[in-house]
Design a protein around this motif. Structure first.
Motif, short mmCIF file in Angstrom:
data_model
loop_
_atom_site.label_atom_id
_atom_site.label_comp_id
_atom_site.label_asym_id
_atom_site.label_seq_id
_atom_site.Cartn_x
_atom_site.Cartn_y
_atom_site.Cartn_z
N GLU A 39 0.83 -1.21 0.00
CA GLU A 39 0.00 0.00 0.00
C GLU A 39 0.86 1.26 0.00
O GLU A 39 0.53 2.25 -0.66
CB GLU A 39 -0.96 0.00 1.19
N ILE A 40 1.97 1.24 0.73
CA ILE A 40 2.89 2.39 0.74
C ILE A 40 3.44 2.62 -0.66
O ILE A 40 3.49 3.75 -1.16
CB ILE A 40 4.03 2.17 1.75
N THR A 41 3.85 1.54 -1.32
CA THR A 41 4.39 1.65 -2.67
C THR A 41 3.35 2.23 -3.62
O THR A 41 3.66 3.12 -4.43
CB THR A 41 4.86 0.26 -3.17
N LYS A 42 2.11 1.76 -3.53
CA LYS A 42 1.03 2.29 -4.37
C LYS A 42 0.82 3.78 -4.12
O LYS A 42 0.65 4.56 -5.06
CB LYS A 42 -0.28 1.53 -4.11
N ALA A 43 0.84 4.17 -2.85
CA ALA A 43 0.63 5.58 -2.50
C ALA A 43 1.73 6.47 -3.04
O ALA A 43 1.46 7.55 -3.59
CB ALA A 43 0.53 5.73 -0.98
N ILE A 44 2.97 6.03 -2.90
CA ILE A 44 4.10 6.83 -3.41
C ILE A 44 3.97 7.03 -4.91
O ILE A 44 4.15 8.14 -5.42
CB ILE A 44 5.45 6.16 -3.05
N ARG A 45 3.62 5.97 -5.63
CA ARG A 45 3.44 6.07 -7.08
C ARG A 45 2.25 6.95 -7.45
O ARG A 45 2.32 7.78 -8.34
CB ARG A 45 3.30 4.68 -7.69
N ARG A 46 1.13 6.75 -6.74
CA ARG A 46 -0.08 7.52 -7.03
C ARG A 46 0.15 9.01 -6.80
O ARG A 46 -0.31 9.85 -7.57
CB ARG A 46 -1.23 7.03 -6.14
N LEU A 47 0.91 9.34 -5.76
CA LEU A 47 1.19 10.74 -5.44
C LEU A 47 2.34 11.31 -6.27
O LEU A 47 2.58 12.51 -6.23
CB LEU A 47 1.51 10.87 -3.94
N GLY A 48 3.04 10.46 -7.01
CA GLY A 48 4.15 10.92 -7.85
C GLY A 48 5.32 11.45 -7.05
O GLY A 48 6.00 12.38 -7.49
N LEU A 49 5.57 10.85 -5.88
CA LEU A 49 6.64 11.33 -5.01
C LEU A 49 7.98 10.72 -5.38
O LEU A 49 8.05 9.54 -5.74
CB LEU A 49 6.34 10.98 -3.56
N THR A 50 9.03 11.50 -5.27
CA THR A 50 10.37 10.94 -5.35
C THR A 50 10.65 10.23 -4.03
O THR A 50 9.92 10.41 -3.05
CB THR A 50 11.43 12.04 -5.55
N GLN A 51 11.71 9.45 -3.98
CA GLN A 51 12.07 8.79 -2.73
C GLN A 51 12.35 9.80 -1.63
O GLN A 51 11.97 9.60 -0.48
CB GLN A 51 13.26 7.86 -2.93
#
Length: 111
Positions: A39-51
């Motif tokens: 879920e964290i991985t999906k959220a990071i991608r959905r939000l378009g965040l860099t690491q």
């Protein structure tokens, strides 16, 4: 474990927990943590965040974000992973009820 033959190939049907199927200790805990990481991985991608952006938002170091995205979550507790999810805009509900069997189990339901 149940075995079946499909198109002449014998397969074993999994239990629904790959960690238990592999005989790893704390398989239920690993299943829950891997679901949170997914879920964290999906959220990071959905939000378009860099690491780096994700690290700041979640309150962890960028190398830990890199590890998470590669499936390395051994050094983070379930509580910390839930904290990361709330910082990424997720609500988390924990429901406790008496089990029908003598021993209960943990379930992660993501929606």
């Amino acid at each position: 474990m149940e075995k079946r033959v499909i198109d002449g190939i014998e397969i074993e049907v999994g239990s629904g927990n790959v960690f238990a199927d592999l005989g790893l200790p704390d398989a239920e805990k690993l299943k829950i943590k891997s679901g949170l990481v997914f879920e964290i991985t999906k959220a990071i991608r959905r939000l378009g965040l860099t690491q780096e952006q994700a690290a700041r938002r979640m309150g962890i170091a960028q190398p830990k974000v890199s590890g998470l995205l590669r499936g390395d979550f051994a050094n983070l507790s379930e509580r910390k992973l839930m904290d990361c999810l709330t910082r990424l805009g997720y609500d988390i509900e924990i429901t406790v009820r008496q089990a029908e069997a003598e021993t209960g189990h943990l379930v992660l339901a993501a929606g």
